[in-house]
Design a protein around this motif. Sequence first.
Motif, mmCIF file in Angstrom:
data_model
loop_
_atom_site.group_PDB
_atom_site.id
_atom_site.type_symbol
_atom_site.label_atom_id
_atom_site.label_comp_id
_atom_site.label_asym_id
_atom_site.label_seq_id
_atom_site.Cartn_x
_atom_site.Cartn_y
_atom_site.Cartn_z
ATOM 1 N N ALA A 16 0.826 -1.207 0.000
ATOM 2 C CA ALA A 16 0.000 0.000 0.000
ATOM 3 C C ALA A 16 0.859 1.255 0.000
ATOM 4 C CB ALA A 16 -0.948 0.001 1.197
ATOM 5 N N VAL A 17 1.952 1.249 0.765
ATOM 6 C CA VAL A 17 2.880 2.381 0.725
ATOM 7 C C VAL A 17 3.457 2.528 -0.683
ATOM 8 C CG1 VAL A 17 5.070 3.287 1.595
ATOM 9 C CG2 VAL A 17 3.430 2.270 3.192
ATOM 10 N N ALA A 18 3.845 1.414 -1.288
ATOM 11 C CA ALA A 18 4.402 1.457 -2.640
ATOM 12 C C ALA A 18 3.385 1.995 -3.636
ATOM 13 C CB ALA A 18 4.865 0.063 -3.053
ATOM 14 N N TRP A 19 2.130 1.635 -3.476
ATOM 15 C CA TRP A 19 1.087 2.115 -4.398
ATOM 16 C C TRP A 19 1.006 3.639 -4.367
ATOM 17 C CZ3 TRP A 19 -3.335 5.001 -4.288
ATOM 18 C CH2 TRP A 19 -4.166 4.910 -5.399
ATOM 19 N N GLN A 20 1.068 4.215 -3.170
ATOM 20 C CA GLN A 20 1.022 5.672 -3.074
ATOM 21 C C GLN A 20 2.276 6.300 -3.679
ATOM 22 O OE1 GLN A 20 -1.488 7.451 -2.505
ATOM 23 N NE2 GLN A 20 -2.382 7.281 -0.474
ATOM 24 N N ASP A 121 -11.998 4.330 2.711
ATOM 25 C CA ASP A 121 -12.719 4.447 1.439
ATOM 26 C C ASP A 121 -11.813 4.046 0.275
ATOM 27 O OD1 ASP A 121 -14.947 5.464 2.782
ATOM 28 O OD2 ASP A 121 -14.396 7.553 2.421
ATOM 29 N N LEU A 122 -10.589 4.592 0.256
ATOM 30 C CA LEU A 122 -9.660 4.298 -0.830
ATOM 31 C C LEU A 122 -9.282 2.823 -0.841
ATOM 32 C CD1 LEU A 122 -7.779 5.086 -3.130
ATOM 33 C CD2 LEU A 122 -6.119 5.894 -1.423
ATOM 34 N N ALA A 123 -9.002 2.259 0.338
ATOM 35 C CA ALA A 123 -8.618 0.846 0.413
ATOM 36 C C ALA A 123 -9.743 -0.050 -0.087
ATOM 37 C CB ALA A 123 -8.235 0.486 1.846
ATOM 38 N N GLU A 124 -10.982 0.261 0.288
ATOM 39 C CA GLU A 124 -12.108 -0.544 -0.183
ATOM 40 C C GLU A 124 -12.248 -0.485 -1.693
ATOM 41 O OE1 GLU A 124 -14.813 -0.272 3.889
ATOM 42 O OE2 GLU A 124 -15.231 1.074 2.206
ATOM 43 N N SER A 125 -11.947 0.680 -2.265
ATOM 44 C CA SER A 125 -11.988 0.799 -3.721
ATOM 45 C C SER A 125 -10.886 -0.031 -4.368
ATOM 46 C CB SER A 125 -11.861 2.270 -4.122
ATOM 47 O OG SER A 125 -11.798 2.418 -5.522
ATOM 48 N N LEU A 126 -9.672 0.061 -3.837
ATOM 49 C CA LEU A 126 -8.549 -0.685 -4.406
ATOM 50 C C LEU A 126 -8.752 -2.198 -4.308
ATOM 51 C CD1 LEU A 126 -5.588 1.464 -3.044
ATOM 52 C CD2 LEU A 126 -6.331 1.305 -5.425
ATOM 53 N N VAL A 466 7.561 1.982 10.212
ATOM 54 C CA VAL A 466 7.146 0.589 10.381
ATOM 55 C C VAL A 466 5.651 0.544 10.107
ATOM 56 C CG1 VAL A 466 7.078 -1.414 11.896
ATOM 57 C CG2 VAL A 466 8.943 0.245 12.112
ATOM 58 N N VAL A 467 5.278 -0.115 9.006
ATOM 59 C CA VAL A 467 3.903 -0.048 8.531
ATOM 60 C C VAL A 467 3.373 -1.453 8.272
ATOM 61 C CG1 VAL A 467 2.314 1.126 6.985
ATOM 62 C CG2 VAL A 467 4.566 2.123 7.404
ATOM 63 N N ASP A 468 2.991 -2.097 9.318
ATOM 64 C CA ASP A 468 2.233 -3.354 9.277
ATOM 65 C C ASP A 468 1.486 -3.399 10.598
ATOM 66 O OD1 ASP A 468 4.163 -4.168 11.193
ATOM 67 O OD2 ASP A 468 5.423 -5.089 9.656
ATOM 68 N N ALA A 469 0.901 -4.519 10.962
ATOM 69 C CA ALA A 469 0.112 -4.542 12.199
ATOM 70 C C ALA A 469 0.952 -4.384 13.453
ATOM 71 C CB ALA A 469 -0.711 -5.832 12.273
ATOM 72 N N SER A 470 2.267 -4.263 13.319
ATOM 73 C CA SER A 470 3.125 -3.939 14.459
ATOM 74 C C SER A 470 2.656 -2.687 15.172
ATOM 75 C CB SER A 470 4.565 -3.686 14.007
ATOM 76 O OG SER A 470 5.106 -4.733 13.281
ATOM 77 N N PHE A 471 2.167 -1.696 14.418
ATOM 78 C CA PHE A 471 1.879 -0.385 15.021
ATOM 79 C C PHE A 471 0.615 -0.395 15.881
ATOM 80 C CE2 PHE A 471 -0.549 0.103 10.999
ATOM 81 C CZ PHE A 471 -1.752 0.611 11.474
ATOM 82 N N PHE A 472 -0.199 -1.435 15.829
ATOM 83 C CA PHE A 472 -1.457 -1.469 16.573
ATOM 84 C C PHE A 472 -1.200 -1.390 18.088
ATOM 85 C CE2 PHE A 472 -4.600 -3.879 13.592
ATOM 86 C CZ PHE A 472 -4.150 -3.172 12.490
ATOM 87 N N LEU A 489 -1.831 3.535 3.394
ATOM 88 C CA LEU A 489 -2.149 4.538 2.371
ATOM 89 C C LEU A 489 -1.985 5.947 2.933
ATOM 90 C CD1 LEU A 489 -5.273 2.796 0.814
ATOM 91 C CD2 LEU A 489 -3.059 3.120 -0.309
ATOM 92 N N ARG A 490 -2.370 6.123 4.200
ATOM 93 C CA ARG A 490 -2.197 7.424 4.864
ATOM 94 C C ARG A 490 -0.719 7.767 5.004
ATOM 95 N NH1 ARG A 490 -2.030 8.528 10.628
ATOM 96 N NH2 ARG A 490 -2.650 10.697 11.068
ATOM 97 N N VAL A 491 0.084 6.786 5.432
ATOM 98 C CA VAL A 491 1.524 7.008 5.586
ATOM 99 C C VAL A 491 2.165 7.283 4.219
ATOM 100 C CG1 VAL A 491 3.712 5.923 6.231
ATOM 101 C CG2 VAL A 491 1.701 5.656 7.698
ATOM 102 N N GLY A 492 1.770 6.501 3.218
ATOM 103 C CA GLY A 492 2.325 6.693 1.882
ATOM 104 C C GLY A 492 2.032 8.071 1.337
ATOM 105 N N GLU A 493 0.823 8.565 1.568
ATOM 106 C CA GLU A 493 0.477 9.914 1.121
ATOM 107 C C GLU A 493 1.348 10.952 1.823
ATOM 108 O OE1 GLU A 493 -3.803 11.531 0.372
ATOM 109 O OE2 GLU A 493 -3.250 12.071 2.428
ATOM 110 N N ALA A 494 1.546 10.788 3.134
ATOM 111 C CA ALA A 494 2.389 11.717 3.885
ATOM 112 C C ALA A 494 3.836 11.663 3.399
ATOM 113 C CB ALA A 494 2.310 11.408 5.373
#
Length: 522
Positions: A16-20, A121-126, A466-472, A489-494
């Motif tokens: 998802a980060v790569a997609w952004q 919303d974006l993730a559901e679309s993708l 670090v962007v996986d479920a680790s951050f929960f 997607l939020r992190v990738g946009e930032a």
Amino acid sequence: MDADIVIIGSGVGGSAVAWQLAATDARILIIERGEDLPRELGNWDAEAVFGQLRYRTRETWLNGANERYRPGQYYFVGGHTKFFGTAMFRFREDDFREVQHEEGVSPAWPISYSDLAPYYDLAESLFGIRGDASGDPTEPPHAGPYPHPPVPDEPVIAALRRQFERLGLHPFHMPSSIDLGDGGPCVRCGTCDAFPCRIDAKGDAEKCLLRPAMRRGSVTLMTGTRVTRLVTDATGKRIVAAEVESREGRKTVTGGTFVLSAGAINSAALLLASANDRMPNGLANSSGVVGRYYMNHNCTAVLAIDPRRINDTRFPKTLSVNDFYFAGEHDRWPLGNIQMLGKIREPMLRDAMPYMPKRALRYLSDHSVDLYAMSEDLPDRESRIELTNDGDIRLSWKRTNLKPHMRLVTKTKELLRRSGFPLVVSRRFGEDTPSHQCGTVRFGIDPASSSLDPLCKAHDHDNLYVVDASFFPSSAALNPALTIAAQALRVGEALCRSLGHAARKKPAVAESGESASASSIT
């Protein structure tokens, strides 16, 4: 090798980060320890997948008692979503707030539901999610309907839905990432949940994020390559390289920004393995929380058996129940979620019932309707990932919140008996099934109690995310994939904004689905 962005792991978070970032002029390198998952007859063979464990890693871990076991880990391009059951839930609004439970507290997140809502919303679309947001009393607000209508019930599940409604429940259509209808390839093969898809009909991270990213921009995928260590500069503030091992031997990969998305267990293990003189307890770990607060949902399979009827359902994961998700008239404490399991097959029952002959197990599976009761596992500091002196992973899971979970299982069994099933049995999942692993590199506001900030950047390092479920910081009681995707997607946009890479239009060739400005290294 050198890249502007180095992403470690090709699962939901990394892809998802790569997609952004693929919409920019940045050079992006994704390092994946696994290979492409082979498309073969064994993908849909329960004997191969469960009897022979054909696709499960052969590495072993240690549990808290130092007993060695082979975990339910899968290392392939696309990560664990190659085997997931297509469930794509949004967390509820209150999941982002502090919630009192019978055995402790589910802590508040440093972000709110509204922060993630547009990225949901974006993730559901993708992912092309199929669902209906109107039937679940706990459903958070949506900007609009799901991208596609829900997957329809097959007759046995439709009958169960009517029985649950008769009992006063609010069963709803489970949101699912599956390419069904309108020319989609799905043939309702009967082997979706926990199986790889041989015809690319499952909405996994490779199909929905990684391949589009590779068509969209300058993305290179390096497979069969395991990152063994992250290297910092002399100050310890910046990551300058990743040391990797591949079939060609050891290499060093340099980069400007590093995104770690190897899964909650392996991401924590890599940070710990990267300790140096300035960071003797591991990277991103001045707070001492890396590897701690490991969570993995309390999950139990519940089989409702009716000897009078064969269950010939092909795709059962269309029904879910959240009536017990929060405290209410049913119980003073939150209990969790109920959803369908994929159709149970005889090889899946062998470990649970080794004393029964195959013929009996086949009879049970043919006549069962299979559900999944899931409750929140609360964070505990002593539930942790460690590395032994030999570099092995030791997972000491201190399970929490089991009393309310067992009440949820009891309620589920009662509901099924009242729905006409004369025999109902259950089996709890163990620590060897870390499919919902999370919490080992938690994010937060305070660097003294968290490793990452609210955008998943390490407090201790200027260029590590670090962007996986680790951050929960909490696990909620729903499948985590969509929430990982939304935050990624939020992190990738930032990152697109903060790194100053120029945005560009997609190459015209990418519109046709062909690979543009992309390459793969095996």
